[in-house]
Motif scaffolding. Structure first.
Motif, PDB file in Angstrom:
ATOM      1  N   GLY A 360     -19.632 -39.629  15.934  1.00  0.00           N
ATOM      2  CA  GLY A 360     -18.650 -40.075  15.765  1.00  0.00           C
ATOM      3  C   GLY A 360     -17.364 -39.353  15.934  1.00  0.00           C
ATOM      4  O   GLY A 360     -16.577 -39.390  15.360  1.00  0.00           O
ATOM      5  N   VAL A 361     -17.331 -38.570  16.845  1.00  0.00           N
ATOM      6  CA  VAL A 361     -16.330 -37.481  17.291  1.00  0.00           C
ATOM      7  C   VAL A 361     -14.976 -38.419  17.618  1.00  0.00           C
ATOM      8  O   VAL A 361     -14.944 -39.355  18.419  1.00  0.00           O
ATOM      9  N   THR A 362     -13.935 -37.897  16.734  1.00  0.00           N
ATOM     10  CA  THR A 362     -12.567 -38.530  16.975  1.00  0.00           C
ATOM     11  C   THR A 362     -11.420 -37.889  17.575  1.00  0.00           C
ATOM     12  O   THR A 362     -10.575 -38.365  18.334  1.00  0.00           O
ATOM     13  N   ILE A 363     -11.824 -36.565  17.584  1.00  0.00           N
ATOM     14  CA  ILE A 363     -10.643 -35.474  18.153  1.00  0.00           C
ATOM     15  C   ILE A 363     -11.499 -34.704  19.082  1.00  0.00           C
ATOM     16  O   ILE A 363     -12.364 -33.777  18.629  1.00  0.00           O
ATOM     17  N   PHE A 364     -11.275 -34.601  20.329  1.00  0.00           N
ATOM     18  CA  PHE A 364     -11.939 -33.843  21.323  1.00  0.00           C
ATOM     19  C   PHE A 364     -10.850 -32.896  22.252  1.00  0.00           C
ATOM     20  O   PHE A 364     -10.172 -33.278  22.811  1.00  0.00           O
ATOM     21  N   TYR A 365     -11.330 -31.698  22.091  1.00  0.00           N
ATOM     22  CA  TYR A 365     -10.500 -30.731  22.664  1.00  0.00           C
ATOM     23  C   TYR A 365     -11.103 -29.632  23.670  1.00  0.00           C
ATOM     24  O   TYR A 365     -12.335 -29.366  23.433  1.00  0.00           O
ATOM     25  N   THR A 366     -10.982 -29.773  24.864  1.00  0.00           N
ATOM     26  CA  THR A 366     -11.836 -29.134  25.732  1.00  0.00           C
ATOM     27  C   THR A 366     -10.973 -28.499  27.306  1.00  0.00           C
ATOM     28  O   THR A 366      -9.991 -28.694  26.970  1.00  0.00           O
ATOM     29  N   ALA A 367     -11.728 -28.000  27.997  1.00  0.00           N
ATOM     30  CA  ALA A 367     -10.950 -27.119  29.173  1.00  0.00           C
ATOM     31  C   ALA A 367     -10.540 -28.037  30.398  1.00  0.00           C
ATOM     32  O   ALA A 367     -11.687 -28.887  30.824  1.00  0.00           O
ATOM     33  N   PRO A 368      -9.717 -27.993  31.188  1.00  0.00           N
ATOM     34  CA  PRO A 368      -9.778 -28.838  32.368  1.00  0.00           C
ATOM     35  C   PRO A 368     -10.835 -28.409  33.432  1.00  0.00           C
ATOM     36  O   PRO A 368     -11.311 -29.457  34.198  1.00  0.00           O
ATOM     37  N   THR A 369     -11.390 -27.356  33.587  1.00  0.00           N
ATOM     38  CA  THR A 369     -12.595 -27.133  34.193  1.00  0.00           C
ATOM     39  C   THR A 369     -13.709 -28.162  33.961  1.00  0.00           C
ATOM     40  O   THR A 369     -14.599 -28.448  34.687  1.00  0.00           O
ATOM     41  N   ALA A 370     -13.900 -28.230  32.667  1.00  0.00           N
ATOM     42  CA  ALA A 370     -14.966 -29.071  32.319  1.00  0.00           C
ATOM     43  C   ALA A 370     -14.526 -30.442  32.661  1.00  0.00           C
ATOM     44  O   ALA A 370     -15.595 -31.102  33.090  1.00  0.00           O
ATOM     45  N   ILE A 371     -13.574 -30.943  32.354  1.00  0.00           N
ATOM     46  CA  ILE A 371     -13.167 -32.222  32.745  1.00  0.00           C
ATOM     47  C   ILE A 371     -13.405 -32.554  34.381  1.00  0.00           C
ATOM     48  O   ILE A 371     -13.921 -33.532  34.888  1.00  0.00           O
ATOM     49  N   ARG A 372     -12.990 -31.346  35.170  1.00  0.00           N
ATOM     50  CA  ARG A 372     -13.064 -31.659  36.691  1.00  0.00           C
ATOM     51  C   ARG A 372     -14.600 -31.871  37.080  1.00  0.00           C
ATOM     52  O   ARG A 372     -15.179 -32.330  37.926  1.00  0.00           O
ATOM     53  N   TRP A 405      -6.130 -35.211  34.259  1.00  0.00           N
ATOM     54  CA  TRP A 405      -5.591 -35.736  33.065  1.00  0.00           C
ATOM     55  C   TRP A 405      -5.812 -37.267  33.023  1.00  0.00           C
ATOM     56  O   TRP A 405      -5.940 -37.807  32.106  1.00  0.00           O
ATOM     57  N   LEU A 406      -5.553 -37.926  34.183  1.00  0.00           N
ATOM     58  CA  LEU A 406      -5.529 -39.374  34.229  1.00  0.00           C
ATOM     59  C   LEU A 406      -6.867 -39.807  34.179  1.00  0.00           C
ATOM     60  O   LEU A 406      -7.104 -40.838  33.415  1.00  0.00           O
ATOM     61  N   TRP A 407      -7.857 -39.080  34.771  1.00  0.00           N
ATOM     62  CA  TRP A 407      -9.303 -39.432  34.635  1.00  0.00           C
ATOM     63  C   TRP A 407      -9.795 -39.371  33.098  1.00  0.00           C
ATOM     64  O   TRP A 407     -10.308 -40.257  32.599  1.00  0.00           O
ATOM     65  N   TYR A 408      -9.343 -38.417  32.730  1.00  0.00           N
ATOM     66  CA  TYR A 408      -9.629 -37.768  31.083  1.00  0.00           C
ATOM     67  C   TYR A 408      -9.162 -39.030  30.273  1.00  0.00           C
ATOM     68  O   TYR A 408      -9.894 -39.541  29.309  1.00  0.00           O
ATOM     69  N   ARG A 409      -7.938 -39.404  30.454  1.00  0.00           N
ATOM     70  CA  ARG A 409      -7.182 -40.496  29.582  1.00  0.00           C
ATOM     71  C   ARG A 409      -8.164 -41.915  29.855  1.00  0.00           C
ATOM     72  O   ARG A 409      -8.457 -42.677  28.880  1.00  0.00           O
ATOM     73  N   GLU A 410      -8.199 -42.177  31.011  1.00  0.00           N
ATOM     74  CA  GLU A 410      -8.886 -43.549  31.448  1.00  0.00           C
ATOM     75  C   GLU A 410     -10.282 -43.621  30.889  1.00  0.00           C
ATOM     76  O   GLU A 410     -10.819 -44.579  30.230  1.00  0.00           O
ATOM     77  N   VAL A 411     -11.091 -42.524  31.173  1.00  0.00           N
ATOM     78  CA  VAL A 411     -12.860 -42.552  31.121  1.00  0.00           C
ATOM     79  C   VAL A 411     -12.947 -42.148  29.848  1.00  0.00           C
ATOM     80  O   VAL A 411     -13.761 -42.822  29.079  1.00  0.00           O
ATOM     81  N   ILE A 412     -12.737 -41.011  29.219  1.00  0.00           N
ATOM     82  CA  ILE A 412     -12.913 -40.658  28.031  1.00  0.00           C
ATOM     83  C   ILE A 412     -12.090 -41.067  26.835  1.00  0.00           C
ATOM     84  O   ILE A 412     -12.789 -41.430  25.673  1.00  0.00           O
ATOM     85  N   GLY A 413     -10.877 -41.710  27.137  1.00  0.00           N
ATOM     86  CA  GLY A 413      -9.949 -42.082  26.253  1.00  0.00           C
ATOM     87  C   GLY A 413      -9.794 -43.359  26.251  1.00  0.00           C
ATOM     88  O   GLY A 413      -9.082 -43.928  25.617  1.00  0.00           O
ATOM     89  N   ALA A 414     -10.421 -44.245  27.134  1.00  0.00           N
ATOM     90  CA  ALA A 414     -10.496 -45.563  27.113  1.00  0.00           C
ATOM     91  C   ALA A 414      -9.039 -46.203  27.562  1.00  0.00           C
ATOM     92  O   ALA A 414      -8.667 -47.288  26.958  1.00  0.00           O
ATOM     93  N   GLY A 415      -8.389 -45.209  28.138  1.00  0.00           N
ATOM     94  CA  GLY A 415      -6.837 -45.727  28.603  1.00  0.00           C
ATOM     95  C   GLY A 415      -5.956 -45.821  27.515  1.00  0.00           C
ATOM     96  O   GLY A 415      -4.767 -46.025  27.750  1.00  0.00           O
ATOM     97  N   THR A 416      -6.128 -45.133  26.183  1.00  0.00           N
ATOM     98  CA  THR A 416      -5.465 -45.361  25.249  1.00  0.00           C
ATOM     99  C   THR A 416      -5.162 -43.959  24.400  1.00  0.00           C
ATOM    100  O   THR A 416      -3.974 -43.800  23.633  1.00  0.00           O
ATOM    101  N   ALA A 417      -6.199 -43.124  24.179  1.00  0.00           N
ATOM    102  CA  ALA A 417      -6.054 -41.861  23.601  1.00  0.00           C
ATOM    103  C   ALA A 417      -5.064 -40.973  23.983  1.00  0.00           C
ATOM    104  O   ALA A 417      -5.023 -40.812  25.483  1.00  0.00           O
ATOM    105  N   PRO A 418      -3.802 -40.699  23.273  1.00  0.00           N
ATOM    106  CA  PRO A 418      -3.172 -39.634  23.810  1.00  0.00           C
ATOM    107  C   PRO A 418      -3.570 -38.398  24.154  1.00  0.00           C
ATOM    108  O   PRO A 418      -4.835 -37.785  23.555  1.00  0.00           O
TER     109      PRO A 418
END
Length: 657
Positions: A360-372, A405-418
């Motif tokens: 149930g992770v609520t805060i997720f912190y990672t590197a752009p390399t991983a996101i790509r 950044w936009l992919w991260y927000r939309e896919v992992i953050g459901a379009g709402t997570a800052p």
């Protein structure tokens, strides 16, 4: 800016701005800090930091906040005494939170451990007694060469508890690199493991230690004992008297230990970074100021609610993010966090998202390399899992391109997570530039604003402010609590590396630009700036442009020698799986060259674009561009020992031939 109207030292920024996203209403309503925090910090920065420091437990309260009389060697809270282990553990247990989970740990094979604050305190007390029994005292150095297992955290906190200095060495470094760090720090003890799980197999850590200690160097060997954690259960060599099993030794010591206070400027850790001379730089951090900023930024930037949040930083313990935002920041704030031993693709690319769902992770912190890397796999990999608990996302380690950044927000953050896009360095110790999620309207790709209490400027070669719409050199203009206190054993190198360029300003080595709003966009290392026909261009912006093409998953850009333009842009790209817009390599080069020209301008168009299967990266995910530059300029490829996969450069070289 035209070629005939360029300011010396200004890095040209040719990208256009992207949309921004206001802070979500629920973050604004419940945020721990509002816009007024910036005003408070600006009016009296020293009192602001003193207030943050008072949120910690001091064995002896400080009366002096900052002494800058011996600049650039700062002293923060110098007459106070503090114990970082006590702040991370004892005080939470004494406050009645001993049963709160400190760490949900998961090993790569799937084994798990859940450790409460009470249990973690007991283990750290025993480890402190063990180190003391082996002769470790205040000021001694302890090298830690461990995988991402709980003993890594236990060892660091035990070293801090007794006033010694830890030097954590990333488990991917070679025996030669390990020995160089041992010799420089004159480490008395090494804490390692028989192995650690990585990509489905056990990586040999103890054999690397044995090899390192057997090397003939100019420096006499300082190591007296090697403590070995049993993790991989593989056969290892053993030197009686020197080598000791962690589990056997820890069973023989008491679990009672009273933490004493040490001066705020007592050294806490040495962390080595690569140096331009080839000799690693031992970045030295001390205690009180470091913990003040690490703790405050973890609380403010991530809007931490320790009673309800489950926080996960994917950083390895061997890097500064692992120090500040796996160990000292989260634990000083009483957070519950996740630690994972292995790689994101083992056994499948679903692994991280399974972990998010499981805990149930609520805060997720990672590197752009991983996101790509996840973008390359496709969104369906992540969307198979319930990620609805995530309320805040963060990035660290390098500038993030707007597309990721936009992919991260939309896919992992459901379009709402800052998203908090954070800039800082090993040298700065803690976050320096970042949005605050309840205050800042975020911009894809921009780190945006200095955190409260931090003073940043972007200047040209003459130290003059570049003004909005321009790029230049990122500087820190006033001392900050978690700043490095020097380079271990080499004060002259410290001054020459960080202070000689501008004297009274810390020069970070990074380029940045200011947009029309005055927000900060990182442009990568200054040594990654190319000079094309007299234009100083950022590799980061061109890489970002390439990745904005819907077929491109990842890109790396280098400046290669060119008889006509001085330097020319050469790009290496990885295409997304199942993309259909680009055909063969020749077609890719033409399409992507035109794309950059349309997106940025003709001056930034690559001379060549090479499609490759992978890029040369360290095990922490950083791209080694110097190796790509070797290929682009037709030279023999240099040292590849720090790569996660040493075969990558051979494959790239053969393909380009």
């Amino acid at each position: 800016m035209s070629p005939n109207n360029k300011t010396p030292g200004v890095i040209e920024s040719l990208q256009t701005e992207v949309e921004n996203f206001p802070a979500p209403p629920h973050f604004v309503e419940t945020a721990q800090f509002g816009p007024e925090i910036y005003q408070q910090a600006t009016q009296n920065p020293e009192e602001f930091w003193a207030e943050q420091a008072r949120a910690l437990h001091w064995h002896k309260p400080f009366t002096q906040t900052l002494d800058w009389s011996n600049a650039p060697f700062a002293s923060w809270f110098g007459d106070g005494e503090i114990n970082l282990s006590y702040n991370c553990l004892d005080r939470h247990v004494l406050a009645g939170n001993g049963d709160r989970v400190a760490i949900h740990w998961e090993g790569e094979p799937g084994d798990t451990r859940t450790i409460t604050y009470h249990q973690l305190l007991g283990e750290v007390k025993k480890a402190a007694n063990l180190l003391t029994s082996l002769g470790v005292t205040r000021g001694d150095r302890v090298a830690i060469y461990l995988p991402m297992i709980p003993e890594a955290v236990i060892a660091m906190l035990a070293v801090a508890r007794i006033g010694a200095i830890h030097s954590v060495v990333f488990g991917g470094f070679s025996a030669e690199s390990l020995r160089a760090r041992i010799d420089d720090a004159q480490a008395k003890i090494i804490i390692t493991a028989d192995g650690g799980w990585r990509k489905g197999r056990v990586s040999p850590l103890k054999p690397a230690v044995d090899e390192a200690l057997a090397l003939a160097t100019e420096t006499p060997l300082s190591v007296e004992h090697v403590l070995v954690v049993q993790r991989g259960e593989n056969d290892i060599a053993w030197e009686e008297g020197r080598d000791l099993w962690w589990h056997e030794e820890i069973a023989q010591v008491d679990d009672q230990h009273t933490a004493q206070g040490f001066p705020a400027e007592n050294p806490l850790f040495i962390l080595y970074t690569s140096g331009t001379t080839g000799k690693p730089k031992g970045i030295l951090h001390t205690s009180g100021g470091y913990l003040t900023q690490a703790s405050f930024t973890h609380r403010a930037v991530f809007d931490l609610r320790p009673e309800t949040d489950v926080y996960w930083s994917t950083a390895d313990i061997g890097w500064v993010t692992g120090h500040s935002y796996v160990v000292y920041g989260p634990l000083s704030n009483g957070a519950t966090q996740v630690m994972y031993e292995g790689t994101p693709e083992t056994p499948t690319w679903s692994r991280w998202w399974e972990i998010v769902e499981r805990y149930g992770v609520t805060i997720f912190y990672t590197a752009p390399t991983a996101i790509r890397s996840f973008m390359k796999q496709g969104r369906e990999v992540a969307l198979k899992h319930d990620l609805s608990t995530i309320r805040l996302l963060g990035t660290v380690g390098e500038p993030i391109n707007p597309e990721a950044w936009l992919w991260y927000r939309e896919v992992i953050g459901a379009g709402t997570a800052p998203i908090v896009d954070t800039w800082w360095q090993t040298e700065t110790g803690a976050i320096m530039i970042s949005p605050l999620p309840g205050v800042t309207a975020t911009k894809p790709g921009s780190a945006q604003v200095p955190i409260p209490g931090i003073s940043i400027d972007v200047v040209d070669d003459n130290a003059d402010h570049v003004g909005r719409g321009n790029g230049g050199l990122l500087t820190v203009t006033k001392p900050w609590p978690s700043m490095l206190r020097g380079i271990w054993g080499d004060p002259e190198r410290f001054i020459a590396t960080y202070w000689r360029t501008f004297g009274d300003k810390y020069f970070a080595g990074d380029g940045a630009r200011l947009d029309a709003d005055g927000d900060i966009w990182l442009m990568g290392r200054v040594d990654d700036v190319m000079n094309v026909s007299g234009h100083r261009l950022s590799t980061t912006e061109i890489e970002s442009s390439l990745v904005s093409h819907p077929s491109v998953a990842e890109a790396a850009v280098v400046g290669a020698q060119d008889e006509v333009t001085g330097q020319a842009v050469v790009a290496f790209v990885i295409l997304k799986k199942n993309q259909t817009l680009i055909g063969d390599s020749d077609q890719a080069s033409a399409i992507l060259t035109a794309h950059v020209g349309n997106h940025i301008g003709a001056i930034a168009r690559p001379r060549q674009v090479f499609v490759v299967g992978e890029l040369p990266k360290t095990r922490s995910g950083k791209i080694i561009r110097r190796l790509l530059k070797d290929v682009a300029e037709g030279r023999e490829v240099g040292d590849t020992s720090t790569l996660a996969d040493t075969n990558i450069m051979q494959l790239i070289t053969e393909k380009l031939r």
